[in-house]
Each structure stands twice: as structure tokens, then as C-alpha cells.
Design an enzyme around this catalytic site. Structure first.
Site, PDB file in Angstrom:
ATOM      1  N   HIS A 104      28.320  49.334 -13.580  1.00  0.00           N
ATOM      2  CA  HIS A 104      29.408  50.196 -13.099  1.00  0.00           C
ATOM      3  C   HIS A 104      29.688  51.411 -14.000  1.00  0.00           C
ATOM      4  O   HIS A 104      30.835  51.784 -14.226  1.00  0.00           O
ATOM      5  CB  HIS A 104      30.676  49.384 -12.920  1.00  0.00           C
ATOM      6  CG  HIS A 104      30.602  48.379 -11.813  1.00  0.00           C
ATOM      7  ND1 HIS A 104      29.830  48.554 -10.689  1.00  0.00           N
ATOM      8  CD2 HIS A 104      31.214  47.166 -11.669  1.00  0.00           C
ATOM      9  CE1 HIS A 104      29.978  47.500  -9.886  1.00  0.00           C
ATOM     10  NE2 HIS A 104      30.790  46.644 -10.455  1.00  0.00           N
ATOM     11  N   HIS A 178      35.487  49.995  -5.576  1.00  0.00           N
ATOM     12  CA  HIS A 178      35.464  48.583  -5.958  1.00  0.00           C
ATOM     13  C   HIS A 178      36.780  47.884  -5.614  1.00  0.00           C
ATOM     14  O   HIS A 178      37.268  47.047  -6.378  1.00  0.00           O
ATOM     15  CB  HIS A 178      35.168  48.450  -7.454  1.00  0.00           C
ATOM     16  CG  HIS A 178      34.570  47.138  -7.860  1.00  0.00           C
ATOM     17  ND1 HIS A 178      35.280  45.965  -7.859  1.00  0.00           N
ATOM     18  CD2 HIS A 178      33.313  46.812  -8.278  1.00  0.00           C
ATOM     19  CE1 HIS A 178      34.506  44.976  -8.274  1.00  0.00           C
ATOM     20  NE2 HIS A 178      33.305  45.470  -8.534  1.00  0.00           N
ATOM     21  N   GLU A 315      31.160  46.675  -1.375  1.00  0.00           N
ATOM     22  CA  GLU A 315      30.830  47.922  -2.062  1.00  0.00           C
ATOM     23  C   GLU A 315      29.599  48.547  -1.415  1.00  0.00           C
ATOM     24  O   GLU A 315      28.501  48.020  -1.526  1.00  0.00           O
ATOM     25  CB  GLU A 315      30.579  47.651  -3.545  1.00  0.00           C
ATOM     26  CG  GLU A 315      31.705  46.903  -4.239  1.00  0.00           C
ATOM     27  CD  GLU A 315      31.216  46.126  -5.442  1.00  0.00           C
ATOM     28  OE1 GLU A 315      30.665  46.757  -6.373  1.00  0.00           O
ATOM     29  OE2 GLU A 315      31.352  44.884  -5.458  1.00  0.00           O
TER      30      GLU A 315
END
Length: 350
Positions: A104, A178, A315
Site C-alpha cells: 500500500h 481501502h 479494492e
């Protein structure tokens, strides 16, 4: 036009909470810290509004905890094996923030920075646009990358998220949101009785560290088959190896007939509230994460607590570790070319 309220100070920069809504009662709240979706209020089958997104009441909690609740994640969402990749003959070393791997966007990804508010555009639907300049070398990535994210609430009860980026060097980009959703209401318990449909015949096989190996498998006769609405809890405790590796679901599904046009990726239905959420995207994959590592340690909104599987993530993305798998769609963004990606979360009642 959005409503703007103070939400704190981070690194000497002002943080705000923006509210956008439609005439039917749907309300979304976004903060420019992390480009984060803080709240989505939608009606249930009794006409009562409820918040279906997990989040925090204070910006300090978004700083403190690392569950990426509602955040815009990047420069590259999801995992990159060994925190490295090769591009144009150069090996790039990224920040390690999940063992030896990168997840991420790194230690200070897009979820941990203050974004700039962009000038509002006059249109029929309410929106807020945020921007961020990710400098060359940030978290190990090449190129100065200008990023914009636009949130819109439409009269069709849609939350539309549009992503735009451009770099002065070849780089890799894979942006997503997210948010953890619980259609019964945030803080109301787990999502095991939610029904899920994923428009996918195939998924990417993970290793023990939840990183795709490059192998693609069919969902047929496995707990990964969500082609029709299925209770999330039905197979989540299966001894199927992929479920064991992820401690539940934390996998990438390959969306059927994916293209650069909006395509339905998934649908979630909560029988208790009657709420339905449909997910549409222009990306080829969707990561379904069943909130396996929420621990009930952090304070949720309204005094609630978020325990294990208290929310689910969908996602939309390029596949995880795509830069290291030549058979996956490429996340490479060429210099001065435009990255564009749209995702819609559409709410209704059944």
C-alpha cells in the site's frame, strides 16, 4: 458544493472534513488526510440512515492506526514482493513495511499525507477533488507523480471515485480506495452474514505471504466461487489452502470481461438492513478482504469497536505484485501519459 469543517493539524498542515450529499439523503464525508473516506450514510429498508463505512472520529486515530480505513492507497496498492521491481533496466528498492515486502505505498504512503483541496467544479452532483504531488524517490518510486482523486455523490445514490495521475518519468501506479464496509452499520458486528457476488471465474493464487505467484486458477468447486450471492461466512473457516494462507479472504479476483470501461465487479447484500452495494470499476481486478486482522483495539465512530471481520474491503485494482508478473496487466505508467481509473459504489434497497 461541499461543506468544509476543521478536522485538525498534521505536520503543520490544515486537515479538513468535507461533506457531500444528494437530495435523497445519501451523505459522504471525506478528509484530505490520506484522501480518506470517513463516512457514508445511506438508508435501510425502514428508511433510516446508517453509516456503512468504518472510520475514526479524530484525525489522530487515522495517524495512529494502520488499518488503512477508508484511505486512498498508493503509489501502488497491495503487495510488491521483496519490495523491489525492475523498470527500463533499473532495479528499484521500495520501503519495506510488511516483513521483506512492500504494501500500500510504503511507510508513508498516500494514506499518511495531507492532500490539497482542488477548486470545486460546478456540476449537478456534489463533489470534492483532492490532489497530491508524490516526489521522485518517495518510498523508492521513480518520477514526480501528480495525483488527483475526485469523490462525487450522485442522485442515483452512487459514490463515484475517479483517479488521475501523470508522471515526468516512467513509473508504476495502482491507486485504490481501502474502505471497510458493513451494510448493517459500522460497529454492528461482523460481515459473515452479508452475501457477496464477485463477477469473476478466476483468481490469482497467493503464496503464504498473500502475494500472487503468477498462477491463475478457476474458482470452480472452491471456496473462492462467489459467482452467485453467497454468505461470506459459508466457507471462511475452510481448510482450503488459500483460505488458510490468508486467515480468511484476502485475494485478488480477475473481473470477467474487464476493459477500460465501467464493468460490474461485485455486489454485496445485507438481508438484515436490506442494503445493497454494487461495485463498478474500469480496473481488471478486485481484492476482497474480509477484515481478518481487525483486533478490536482501536476506537471506532460513536464509541463502537471494530473486531475481526467487522468490515469488508472491495479494492479495485491492477493485480497485486503485477510489476513482477509478466502475465498480469501492467501497472507501468509511461512518462507524460495519463493514468485514469474510475470506481463506483452504488447503494440501493432490496
Amino acid at each position: 458544493m461541499s461543506i468544509k469543517k476543521d478536522f485538525g493539524i498534521v505536520d503543520g498542515k490544515s486537515v479538513y472534513l468535507f461533506t457531500i450529499k444528494n437530495s435523497k439523503g445519501m451523505v459522504a464525508k471525506i478528509t484530505n488526510y490520506g484522501g480518506t473516506l470517513v463516512s457514508v450514510m445511506v438508508q435501510d429498508n425502514k428508511g433510516e440512515l446508517g453509516d456503512v463505512v468504518l472510520g475514526y472520529e479524530k484525525v489522530e486515530d487515522y495517524i495512529k492506526y494502520n488499518y488503512f480505513l477508508g484511505a486512498t492507497v498508493g503509489r501502488v496498492a497491495n503487495r510488491i514482493e521483496n519490495s523491489s521491481f525492475e523498470l527500463n533496466g533499473t532495479q528499484y528498492k521500495l520501503a519495506k513495511n510488511e516483513g521483506e515486502n512492500h504494501i500500500h505505498g510504503g511507510i508513508v504512503g498516500f494514506d499518511k499525507v495531507v492532500w490539497e483541496e482542488k477548486q470545486q467544479v460546478k456540476e449537478s452532483d456534489e463533489c470534492i477533488e483532492l490532489s497530491y504531488l508524490s516526489i521522485d524517490g518517495e518510498e523508492g518510486y521513480p518520477g514526480n507523480l501528480n495525483v488527483r482523486v475526485k469523490y462525487t455523490v450522485t442522485e442515483d445514490n452512487e459514490l463515484k471515485i475517479e483517479y488521475f495521475a501523470i508522471s515526468d518519468k516512467d513509473t508504476i501506479v495502482n491507486l485504490t480506495n481501502h474502505s471497510y464496509f458493513n451494510l448493517t452499520g459500522q460497529g454492528s458486528g461482523d460481515i459473515l452474514k452479508h452475501k457477496l457476488m464477485i463477477n469473476s471465474d478466476k483468481f490469482t493464487i497467493n503464496n503464504k505471504l498473500s502475494i500472487p505467484t503468477g498462477e491463475i486458477a478457476k474458482v470452480d468447486n472452491t471456496p473462492m466461487d462467489f459467482r452467485v450471492l453467497t454468505y461470506i461466512g459459508e466457507n471462511i473457516s475452510s481448510d482450503y489452502e488459500q483460505i488458510v494462507f490468508g486467515n480468511g479472504y484476502d485475494h485478488n479476483w480477475i473481473i470477467n470481461n474487464s476493459s477500460e470501461k465501467l464493468n460490474k465487479a461485485a455486489e454485496v447484500y445485507d438481508e438484515k438492513s436490506g442494503r445493497v452495494m454494487e461495485v463498478y470499476t474500469t480496473k481488471p481486478g478486485v481484492q476482497f478482504y474480509s477484515g481478518n486482522f481487525l483486533k478490536g483495539l482501536e476506537p471506532g465512530k460513536g464509541g463502537t469497536t471494530y473486531y475481526k471481520r467487522g468490515g469488508l474491503c472491495l479494492e479495485t485494482q491492477y493485480f497485486p505484485n503485477a510489476i513482477n508478473n509478466e502475465n498480469f496487466p501492467s501497472p507501468i505508467l509511461k512518462a507524460n501519459e495519463n493514468y485514469e481509473h474510475s470506481t463506483i459504489y452504488k447503494f440501493s434497497i432490496r
